[in-house]
Design an enzyme around this catalytic site. Structure first.
Site, mmCIF file in Angstrom:
data_model
loop_
_atom_site.group_PDB
_atom_site.id
_atom_site.type_symbol
_atom_site.label_atom_id
_atom_site.label_comp_id
_atom_site.label_asym_id
_atom_site.label_seq_id
_atom_site.Cartn_x
_atom_site.Cartn_y
_atom_site.Cartn_z
ATOM 1 N N SER A 156 0.110 -1.411 0.048
ATOM 2 C CA SER A 156 -0.358 -0.132 -0.097
ATOM 3 C C SER A 156 0.500 1.663 0.406
ATOM 4 O O SER A 156 0.226 2.439 0.277
ATOM 5 C CB SER A 156 -0.652 -0.013 1.013
ATOM 6 O OG SER A 156 -1.962 -1.126 1.442
HETATM 7 C C1 59J Z 1 -3.056 -8.009 3.410
HETATM 8 C C2 59J Z 1 -1.706 -8.398 0.718
HETATM 9 C C3 59J Z 1 -1.031 -10.318 -1.450
HETATM 10 C C4 59J Z 1 -1.161 -10.024 -2.470
HETATM 11 C C5 59J Z 1 -3.718 -8.603 3.304
HETATM 12 C C6 59J Z 1 -2.260 -7.490 4.402
HETATM 13 C C7 59J Z 1 -3.335 -7.960 -1.562
HETATM 14 C C8 59J Z 1 -3.459 -8.798 -2.730
HETATM 15 C C9 59J Z 1 -2.503 -10.446 -4.877
HETATM 16 C C10 59J Z 1 -4.448 -9.275 4.153
HETATM 17 C C11 59J Z 1 -2.872 -9.039 5.618
HETATM 18 C C12 59J Z 1 -3.428 -9.654 4.732
HETATM 19 C C13 59J Z 1 -1.923 -8.863 -6.022
HETATM 20 S S1 59J Z 1 -4.368 -4.477 6.207
HETATM 21 O O1 59J Z 1 -1.251 -2.055 2.930
HETATM 22 O O2 59J Z 1 -4.343 -5.485 2.437
HETATM 23 O O3 59J Z 1 -0.062 -1.299 7.218
HETATM 24 O O4 59J Z 1 -0.941 -0.944 9.025
HETATM 25 O O5 59J Z 1 -0.824 -8.318 1.180
HETATM 26 O O6 59J Z 1 -4.053 -7.535 -0.856
HETATM 27 O O7 59J Z 1 -3.721 -8.393 -3.544
HETATM 28 O O8 59J Z 1 -4.199 -10.500 6.165
HETATM 29 N N1 59J Z 1 -2.606 -2.501 5.456
HETATM 30 N N2 59J Z 1 -2.457 -4.951 4.021
HETATM 31 N N3 59J Z 1 -3.226 -7.115 0.954
HETATM 32 N N4 59J Z 1 -2.431 -8.595 -0.918
HETATM 33 N N5 59J Z 1 -2.451 -9.525 -2.961
HETATM 34 C C14 59J Z 1 -3.471 -2.933 4.796
HETATM 35 C C15 59J Z 1 -3.409 -2.783 4.225
HETATM 36 C C16 59J Z 1 -1.920 -2.351 3.435
HETATM 37 C C17 59J Z 1 -2.612 -2.006 7.644
HETATM 38 C C18 59J Z 1 -4.215 -1.848 7.987
HETATM 39 C C19 59J Z 1 -4.754 -3.062 7.496
HETATM 40 C C20 59J Z 1 -3.656 -5.325 2.855
HETATM 41 C C21 59J Z 1 -4.901 -0.571 7.770
HETATM 42 C C22 59J Z 1 -2.603 -7.094 2.439
HETATM 43 C C23 59J Z 1 -1.300 -1.174 7.786
HETATM 44 O O9 59J Z 1 -2.695 -1.055 3.360
#
Ligand code: 59J
Length: 580
Positions: free
Chosen positions: A292
Site C-alpha cells: 500500500s
Molecule cells: C494484506 C496483501 C497480497 C497480494 C492482506 C495484509 C493483497 C493482494 C494479490 C491481508 C494483511 C492481510 C496481488 S491491512 O497494506 O491489503 O499497514 O496498517 O498482502 O491485497 O491483492 O491479512 N494495511 N494491507 N494485502 N495482498 N495480493 C492494510 C493493507 C495495506 C494496514 C492495515 C490493515 C493489505 C490498515 C494486504 C497497515 O494498506
C-alpha cells in the site's frame, strides 16, 4: 735488403714477443679461472647480493561521515613472514618464537617442518608494530617483517553494510570499500634495495617511486542518524520477533542518503562466524512488493490527470471487488459505503484505489512510477544492488492494473521507495540519489507538478493525523506525513502469497511546513503482537523522524499556538545522540 728486425734489434724483439705472450697467457688463465674454476662461487655471490625492488604500501584513503567522523581508518601493522627453508637451521629458537606469537609450539613446528622447502610463508599478519617488533627482536633466523596497513572500522556494526570492508590484502571487498576501491586504494611505491640471498636487507639504495596515498572519501551519511536508526530498528526487530529489517533516511533536497541501516548486521572488525544473512545491505540488494505504500504514487498519478481531486468519492462497499476470477479485498472495513481520496489512503482501501486505477489507466500509473524511480536503476552502482521490476503497462490486464495500483506485481528496493517519496516531499522535484556528501545543489527533475505534490503532502499528513489515521507515526511538535503498508510475502516455491508471513512497511516525510527528510522502514516477518505496518513500522518512523528533526535543528511546526509564535529550534541532542 737486409733482414731489419733480426739484424738491428734481435733482443728487443724477443723481449716484446715474450712479454706479450705472458700477458696473453695471464689473461687466458684469468678467463678460465672466472669462467670455469670459480664459476659456481661467483654466481652464488652475485645472486646473494642483488638489487631488488620492494613495494611501499600506499596508505588507503580515510572514509568519513558527512561531518568528518572516521568510518574506515588505515592503521600501520606488521606482518611476519618466514623463509621456512632458512628456519630449519635454527630449530632451537622455535619454541621461543611460538611463545612470542602466542601459538602452540607443536603446531608451529609441524607447520614449519611440513613447509620446510618454502621460501615464503606467512607467520602472522596484521600485528601491531610493537607486537611485530617484539618478535623480530628475537632474531630467529628466517623470520622477517613487512609493513602493511589494515582497515579499522570505528563504528563497527552500525555502518557495516554501507562502508563494507577490505580483504587481508586491503582490496575493497564489499560496500563503499569495493564501489570506490580505485579512489581509495592509491598506488604502491617502489624502493630499490640490495638484499642478500636470505632476503635480508643489506642496503637501502633509494626510493624509485613514491607511494601515492589513496584519496579520502566523505559519505553522505550522518553517523549520529546512523546510530539512531540502527538503535530503533534493532529494538523493533527484537520487540516484534522479526527476521530482518531496513531503514533509510534521505535528505529530499540534496538527494543524499543520511542513514542506511539493516538488521541483522555484523562487526566488520571481527569477521569470524559471519553468516551471509548478516552481511546483506538489504536496503539496496533486497527487493519487495511495496504494497500500500504504492498508493501514494498511484494517487499522485490520479490527481495529476486533473480528473480527480481529494474530496471526490468512490464507492468501496462491500469491501471487495470481483475482477474475473480474482477478488480484490479491503482488510479494514470502511465507516460508510463511499470514501473520498484521502479516505482511501487512510483506510488503505484496495477496492477504492483499484477503481481509480481503472479510470486513469495503467499507463498513467506506470509513467509516474517510472519517473520517480520505482524498479529503475538508481545509478549508485552499489555492489550487488538490485533494480527491481516495474512491468510494462502493456502487459497489465485489468487485474494487474488493480494490484499494481496498490503495490503488488511490482518489486522495489527500500532506497527506491524512499527516493519515490522524496519527490512528493520535495514538491515534485526528484534529486538524484547519492551516497557521497555533496556541497552544491543537485540538478533536480520535476517529475510531478508542484501543486499535485503539495496536495499529496496534505493527504499524507491526513493519513497520520486524521481520527482514524496511523497515529503511531505522529511526531511530537512536528507535522509529518506518510503511508503504511502491510504486504503478504510471496511464499517460496508457490505462485501464491503466504498465509501468515508479512512485511510491515512505512514511508513518510517531514516536517510538513518545508519537507526535508524522507524515511522508509521495512520490517520483515514480524511474529509477535501484530504485523500491520501501522502497528509495527510506524512507531519506528516516529522515533527516527523525531530524533532526526531534533538532531538537525529543525524548527518545530506543530506547537500549541502560544509556543509556536516564538518557536526556535529545539535543543539539539548531544553530538553523540543515541550512541551510548
Ligand atoms: C494484506 C496483501 C497480497 C497480494 C492482506 C495484509 C493483497 C493482494 C494479490 C491481508 C494483511 C492481510 C496481488 S491491512 O497494506 O491489503 O499497514 O496498517 O498482502 O491485497 O491483492 O491479512 N494495511 N494491507 N494485502 N495482498 N495480493 C492494510 C493493507 C495495506 C494496514 C492495515 C490493515 C493489505 C490498515 C494486504 C497497515 O494498506
Amino acid at each position: 735488403m737486409m733482414k731489419l728486425e733480426g739484424a738491428l734489434f734481435p733482443w728487443r724483439f724477443r723481449l716484446v714477443v715474450g712479454l706479450l705472450g705472458i700477458m696473453v697467457a695471464a689473461i687466458a688463465w684469468r678467463i678460465i679461472d672466472l669462467q670455469v674454476v670459480d664459476r659456481a662461487f661467483l654466481k652464488g655471490q652475485g645472486d646473494a647480493r642483488s638489487v631488488r625492488h620492494i613495494p611501499i604500501p600506499a596508505h588507503r584513503g580515510l572514509i568519513t561521515d558527512r561531518n568528518g567522523e572516521p568510518l574506515a581508518v588505515s592503521t600501520p601493522v606488521t606482518t611476519l613472514w618466514a623463509n621456512a627453508k632458512e628456519m630449519q637451521t635454527a630449530k632451537e629458537k622455535w619454541p621461543a618464537l611460538a611463545a612470542a606469537l602466542g601459538q602452540d609450539p607443536k603446531a608451529l613446528a609441524e607447520r614449519l617442518e611440513a613447509q620446510a622447502n618454502k621460501e615464503f610463508i606467512y607467520l602472522v599478519r596484521g600485528l601491531t608494530p610493537e607486537q611485530g617488533q617484539a618478535v623480530l627482536d628475537l632474531k630467529v633466523p628466517g623470520v622477517y617483517g613487512i609493513e602493511e596497513f589494515r582497515r579499522f572500522y570505528p563504528a563497527g556494526e552500525v555502518t557495516a553494510h554501507m562502508v563494507g570492508f577490505t580483504d587481508i590484502d586491503d582490496h575493497g571487498r564489499e560496500g563503499v570499500e569495493l564501489a570506490y576501491d580505485e579512489w581509495l586504494a592509491g598506488v604502491p611505491g617502489k624502493r630499490q634495495v640490495i638484499k642478500d640471498r636470505r632476503g635480508r636487507l643489506i642496503k637501502d639504495v633509494q626510493v624509485t617511486k613514491n607511494a601515492k596515498a589513496g584519496k579520502p572519501l566523505a559519505l553522505s551519511i550522518d553517523l549520529r542518524l546512523q546510530y539512531l536508526a540502527n538503535r530503533e530498528l534493532r529494538n523493533a526487530i527484537i520487540e516484534n520477533g522479526a527476521k530482518a529489517g531496513s531503514l533509510v533516511i534521505m535528505d529530499v533536497k540534496s538527494g543524499e542518503i543520511l542513514a542506511m541501516v539493516n538488521q541483522p548486521t555484523y562487526n566488520p572488525n571481527n569477521r569470524r562466524n559471519l553468516q551471509p544473512s548478516m552481511m546483506r545491505n538489504r536496503a539496496m540488494i533486497d527487493v519487495f512488493e511495496p504494497g500500500s505504500t504504492m498508493k501514494a504514487i498511484s494517487m499522485s498519478a490520479a490527481i495529476e490527470t486533473g480528473r480527480w481531486k481529494p474530496t471526490d468519492t468512490v464507492e468501496v462497499y462491500p469491501g471487495s471487488l470481483q475482477i474475473g476470477k480474482y477478488t480484490i479485498k479491503d482488510v479494514s472495513k470502511s465507516e460508510g459505503p463511499v470514501l473520498d481520496l484521502t479516505g482511501i489512503l487512510i483506510n488503505s482501501s484496495n477496492v477504492g484505489m483499484s477503481k481509480i486505477a481503472f479510470d486513469i489507466g495503467g499507463e498513467t500509473i506506470f509513467r509516474l512510477a517510472q519517473k520517480v524511480g520505482l524498479g529503475q536503476d538508481t545509478g549508485l552502482g552499489f555492489p550487488g544492488e538490485r533494480v527491481g521490476n516495474l512491468p510494462n503497462y502493456r502487459e497489465w490486464r485489468k487485474a494487474e492494473t488493480a494490484t499494481l495500483s496498490y503495490g503488488y506485481g511490482i518489486s522495489v528496493t527500500a532506497i527506491q521507495l524512499v527516493h519515490a517519496f522524496s519527490a512528493l516531499a520535495n514538491n515534485g522535484r526528484l534529486a538524484p540519489l547519492t551516497l557521497i556528501k555533496t556541497d552544491k545543489a543537485p540538478q533536480t527533475t520535476q517529475v510531478l507538478p508542484e501543486a499535485v505534490a503539495k496536495t499529496m503532502q496534505t493527504m499524507l499528513q491526513q493519513v497520520i493525523e486524521a481520527p482514524r489515521g496511523v497515529f503511531r507515526a505522529q511526531v511530537p511538535a512536528y507535522h509529518v506525513g506518510g503511508k503504511s503498508g502491510t504486504a503478504r510475502k510471496t511464499s517460496v516455491g508457490t505462485k501464491g502469497y503466504a498465509e501468515n508471513s508479512y512485511r510491515s512497511l512505512f514511508a513518510g516525510f517531514g516536517p510538513m511546513s518545508d519537507p526535508r527528510y524522507a524515511i522508509v522502514v521495512v520490517i520483515d516477518e514480524p511474529t509477535k503482537a501484530g504485523y500491520f505496518g501501522g502497528l509495527v513500522s510506524a512507531p519506528v518512523f516516529s522515533k527516527v523522524m523525531s530524533g532526526t528533526l531534533r538532531l538537525m535543528n529543525i524548527t518545530p511546526d506543530n506547537l500549541p499556538a502560544t509556543q509556536q509564535a516564538n518557536a526556535t529550534p529545539v535543543v539539539p541532542l548531544k553530538a553523540n545522540g543515541g550512541r551510548g
